[in-house]
Every structure is written in C-alpha cells, then in structure tokens.
Design a protein around this motif. Structure first.
Motif, short mmCIF file in Angstrom:
data_model
loop_
_atom_site.label_atom_id
_atom_site.label_comp_id
_atom_site.label_asym_id
_atom_site.label_seq_id
_atom_site.Cartn_x
_atom_site.Cartn_y
_atom_site.Cartn_z
N ASN A 137 68.96 6.78 52.36
CA ASN A 137 69.59 7.34 53.54
C ASN A 137 71.11 7.18 53.54
OD1 ASN A 137 67.21 8.27 54.71
ND2 ASN A 137 66.80 6.32 55.71
N VAL A 138 71.68 6.65 52.45
CA VAL A 138 73.14 6.65 52.34
C VAL A 138 73.62 7.95 51.70
CG1 VAL A 138 73.25 4.14 52.14
CG2 VAL A 138 73.20 5.54 50.06
N THR A 142 71.10 14.11 53.45
CA THR A 142 69.72 14.60 53.48
C THR A 142 69.57 15.59 54.62
OG1 THR A 142 68.90 12.92 55.02
CG2 THR A 142 68.89 12.34 52.68
N TRP A 201 73.43 9.77 57.61
CA TRP A 201 73.73 9.15 56.32
C TRP A 201 75.19 8.66 56.30
CZ3 TRP A 201 77.70 11.06 53.42
CH2 TRP A 201 78.13 12.36 53.69
N GLN A 202 76.06 9.33 57.08
CA GLN A 202 77.45 8.88 57.13
C GLN A 202 77.55 7.48 57.70
OE1 GLN A 202 76.28 11.70 58.63
NE2 GLN A 202 77.63 13.45 58.29
N HIS A 228 75.23 5.16 57.67
CA HIS A 228 74.64 4.22 56.72
C HIS A 228 75.62 3.90 55.60
CE1 HIS A 228 70.36 5.70 58.00
NE2 HIS A 228 70.99 5.04 58.95
#
Length: 205
Positions: free
Chosen positions: A175-176, A179, A185-186, A188
């Motif tokens: 999740n980095v 997706t 994701w930003q 994370h």
C-alpha cells in the motif's frame, strides 16, 4: 549535572535488550498503547452516533482544500468504519509499543514529525476528491522508524522487531505503491519516509 547523568544512564539501560529496565520499559509502553486504542474506538462510536462519516468529513484531510488542512492533526484519530479501525489497531499497538519503549520524549517528537510529514504531504499531493483518515500513515512511520533506528543506532532488536512485524503484515506494505484501492498510498509512503527521518533526527546519541 549528576541528575542529567543519572537520567541518561537510566535511558541507556532501558534501551539495552535483555536488561530488567528494558523489559520494564517495554511493559509500560505496551500498557500505554493498549490504552490508546480504546480511545480510537470511542471516537468511532461517537462518529457513528453523529452519523457515519460525520467526524471523518470534519476532521479528515481534504487535499489542497483549506477546509481539510486541520486533518493533518486529526485524521490519524479517525477511521472509515470498524474494519478500517480493526485493521490498524493491532499493528499500532505492536509497533507503537517498541517505539515508545525507546523513550517517551522521543516517541512524542517522532510521532509528531511522522504526522506532519504524512499529513502535509497528503494535503499537497493527495487526490482532491477524497477525504483521508486513519492511523495507517503513523503505523508505516513507526515501521520505518524502527527499521532505520536499528541501523543508525546499531540496535539489532529494533531492526528484528520491525522486520518481524513487517512479515506479519507484508501484504500491507504494497500500500506504499499507487493502487486502485480506497487507500491513501501517499500517506503510507510519506509516513514511512517520516519515520526514517525521525530515526535520524531523534536518534540516541
């Protein structure tokens, strides 16, 4: 001068794996983190009582909107439903325990830095059509902090703990990356980077 030296000695003792002070510090940190999570559940109960999503909209990060800039401070306390909160609760307790065991002052400053890096970054580069909430950025920040602290402080147990928890939640590490899922994701990725920076700035000297 003597008091400062004694405080530094106690801190050093608590940071050494296997000592009695280390285990005592770890126990206190675990109890503290176990007390934090129920507070997050209480906030979710209040959100549902007000109408699901009411607090999320009021306190979440809305990228590039002045209305959502206060979410930099409040969004880690909010979650998008019980499933989101349950998913964050266990890793938050585990990672937070080992970060807090390294010292309360370092924990507070490191958490503040991670929240700032992740929150400000999401506000600038996140999707403006979203409301971002959740403690995931802080969790990834703690993971990055422990991994980096293991290297910069030559503390193998920090590195081992972060690696072990990372293996337990390996699927979350994806999740980095960008997706199509409903995840930031930003937040994370920036949280992870904030943890790396915090490990250098607040390292044990």
């Amino acid at each position: 001068m003597g008091y400062e030296w004694a405080a530094a000695a106690r801190s050093d003792e608590a940071g050494r794996f296997g000592t009695e002070a280390f285990y005592a510090s770890l126990g206190r940190a675990f109890v503290t983190m176990c007390a934090v999570v129920p507070a997050l559940f209480l906030i979710e109960v209040i959100d549902i009582a007000l109408g699901p999503g009411t607090l999320d909209l009021a306190g979440g990060i809305i990228p590039r909107s002045m209305q959502g800039i206060d979410g930099i401070l409040f969004s880690p306390l909010l979650h998008d439903g019980w499933g989101h909160l349950y998913g964050n609760a266990v890793p938050l307790i585990l990672l937070g325990t080992f970060v807090l065991a390294g010292g309360a002052r370092r924990f507070i400053w490191s958490t503040a830095l991670i929240m700032a890096v992740a929150g400000v970054g999401v506000w600038f580069i996140g999707d403006p059509n979203t409301v971002v909430v959740g403690a995931s950025g802080v969790i990834f920040g703690y993971l990055g902090l422990l991994l980096t602290r293991g290297l910069v402080e030559r503390s193998w147990w920090h590195f081992a703990v972060a690696g072990f928890i990372g293996l337990l939640y390996w699927y979350q590490l994806f999740n980095v990356l960008p997706t199509d899922q409903r995840v930031s994701w930003q937040g994370h990725l920036l949280g992870l980077l904030g943890g790396v920076v915090a490990a250098f700035i607040f390292r044990r000297r």
